[in-house]
Scaffold this motif. Structure first.
Motif, PDB file in Angstrom:
ATOM      1  N   VAL A 161       1.470  10.765   5.413  1.00  0.00           N
ATOM      2  CA  VAL A 161       2.282  10.367   6.570  1.00  0.00           C
ATOM      3  C   VAL A 161       3.746  10.251   6.157  1.00  0.00           C
ATOM      4  O   VAL A 161       4.072  10.276   4.971  1.00  0.00           O
ATOM      5  N   CYS A 162       4.615  10.090   7.131  1.00  0.00           N
ATOM      6  CA  CYS A 162       6.053   9.987   6.855  1.00  0.00           C
ATOM      7  C   CYS A 162       6.419   8.665   6.186  1.00  0.00           C
ATOM      8  O   CYS A 162       7.316   8.624   5.350  1.00  0.00           O
ATOM      9  N   ALA A 163       5.755   7.574   6.565  1.00  0.00           N
ATOM     10  CA  ALA A 163       6.018   6.280   5.935  1.00  0.00           C
ATOM     11  C   ALA A 163       5.611   6.348   4.467  1.00  0.00           C
ATOM     12  O   ALA A 163       4.620   6.995   4.119  1.00  0.00           O
ATOM     13  N   LYS A 164       6.371   5.680   3.610  1.00  0.00           N
ATOM     14  CA  LYS A 164       6.112   5.714   2.166  1.00  0.00           C
ATOM     15  C   LYS A 164       5.225   4.563   1.703  1.00  0.00           C
ATOM     16  O   LYS A 164       4.442   4.711   0.770  1.00  0.00           O
ATOM     17  N   GLU A 165       5.385   3.393   2.337  1.00  0.00           N
ATOM     18  CA  GLU A 165       4.620   2.201   1.965  1.00  0.00           C
ATOM     19  C   GLU A 165       4.338   1.367   3.209  1.00  0.00           C
ATOM     20  O   GLU A 165       5.058   1.466   4.197  1.00  0.00           O
ATOM     21  N   ILE A 166       3.328   0.521   3.069  1.00  0.00           N
ATOM     22  CA  ILE A 166       3.057  -0.492   4.083  1.00  0.00           C
ATOM     23  C   ILE A 166       2.933  -1.818   3.353  1.00  0.00           C
ATOM     24  O   ILE A 166       2.163  -1.938   2.400  1.00  0.00           O
ATOM     25  N   HIS A 167       3.716  -2.792   3.791  1.00  0.00           N
ATOM     26  CA  HIS A 167       3.641  -4.150   3.244  1.00  0.00           C
ATOM     27  C   HIS A 167       2.865  -4.978   4.254  1.00  0.00           C
ATOM     28  O   HIS A 167       3.282  -5.091   5.414  1.00  0.00           O
ATOM     29  N   VAL A 168       1.748  -5.517   3.824  1.00  0.00           N
ATOM     30  CA  VAL A 168       0.897  -6.264   4.740  1.00  0.00           C
ATOM     31  C   VAL A 168       0.575  -7.634   4.154  1.00  0.00           C
ATOM     32  O   VAL A 168       0.335  -7.762   2.956  1.00  0.00           O
ATOM     33  N   GLU A 169       0.613  -8.626   5.013  1.00  0.00           N
ATOM     34  CA  GLU A 169       0.263  -9.989   4.613  1.00  0.00           C
ATOM     35  C   GLU A 169      -0.902 -10.429   5.490  1.00  0.00           C
ATOM     36  O   GLU A 169      -0.837 -10.342   6.717  1.00  0.00           O
ATOM     37  N   VAL A 170      -1.960 -10.865   4.842  1.00  0.00           N
ATOM     38  CA  VAL A 170      -3.136 -11.345   5.570  1.00  0.00           C
ATOM     39  C   VAL A 170      -3.448 -12.775   5.143  1.00  0.00           C
ATOM     40  O   VAL A 170      -3.144 -13.178   4.025  1.00  0.00           O
ATOM     41  N   GLU A 171      -4.042 -13.496   6.062  1.00  0.00           N
ATOM     42  CA  GLU A 171      -4.497 -14.853   5.775  1.00  0.00           C
ATOM     43  C   GLU A 171      -5.921 -14.946   6.313  1.00  0.00           C
ATOM     44  O   GLU A 171      -6.133 -14.832   7.522  1.00  0.00           O
ATOM     45  N   GLY A 172      -6.861 -15.103   5.389  1.00  0.00           N
ATOM     46  CA  GLY A 172      -8.267 -15.053   5.812  1.00  0.00           C
ATOM     47  C   GLY A 172      -8.560 -13.660   6.320  1.00  0.00           C
ATOM     48  O   GLY A 172      -8.380 -12.678   5.611  1.00  0.00           O
ATOM     49  N   TYR A 209       0.845  -1.189   0.000  1.00  0.00           N
ATOM     50  CA  TYR A 209       0.000   0.000   0.000  1.00  0.00           C
ATOM     51  C   TYR A 209       0.885   1.245   0.000  1.00  0.00           C
ATOM     52  O   TYR A 209       1.772   1.380   0.841  1.00  0.00           O
ATOM     53  N   LYS A 210       0.656   2.137  -0.942  1.00  0.00           N
ATOM     54  CA  LYS A 210       1.361   3.418  -1.009  1.00  0.00           C
ATOM     55  C   LYS A 210       0.613   4.404  -0.112  1.00  0.00           C
ATOM     56  O   LYS A 210      -0.553   4.714  -0.367  1.00  0.00           O
ATOM     57  N   THR A 211       1.277   4.873   0.929  1.00  0.00           N
ATOM     58  CA  THR A 211       0.625   5.747   1.899  1.00  0.00           C
ATOM     59  C   THR A 211       0.446   7.167   1.366  1.00  0.00           C
ATOM     60  O   THR A 211       1.060   7.555   0.375  1.00  0.00           O
ATOM     61  N   SER A 212      -0.352   7.916   2.079  1.00  0.00           N
ATOM     62  CA  SER A 212      -0.610   9.313   1.729  1.00  0.00           C
ATOM     63  C   SER A 212      -0.769  10.115   3.019  1.00  0.00           C
ATOM     64  O   SER A 212      -1.512   9.716   3.914  1.00  0.00           O
TER      65      SER A 212
END
Length: 82
Positions: free
Chosen positions: A9-20, A4-7
């Motif tokens: 905020v200071c962070a540039k991206e968030i890498h997230v892994e979900v299961e169910g 996810y490309k943030t908007s």
């Protein structure tokens, strides 16, 4: 893995892994390292809906969003992308 490309905020991206409906891992790229590590550690293993209900709408100072809020948005998108 959802990236996810943030908007707004200071962070540039968030890498997230979900299961169910469970958050398996979260990694912020950029941002306040200690804070983003803390948010990621607390989110791991949490139900997506629970995280969203707790963190959606959190603001950082005068900004209309925050890293926890951006993660909630990323999770909403990741859930629909599954």
């Amino acid at each position: 893995m959802y990236i996810y490309k943030t908007s707004g905020v200071c962070a540039k991206e968030i890498h997230v892994e979900v299961e169910g409906n469970t958050i398996k891992s979260v990694k912020f790229v950029g941002g306040c390292h200690g804070n983003t590590q803390g948010v990621a550690a607390l989110a791991k293993g949490m139900d997506i809906d629970e995280y969203i209900s707790r963190c959606k709408g959190i603001k950082c100072g005068f900004k209309p969003t925050s890293c926890p809020d951006q993660l909630a948005t990323a999770l909403e998108e990741a859930r629909t992308a599954q």
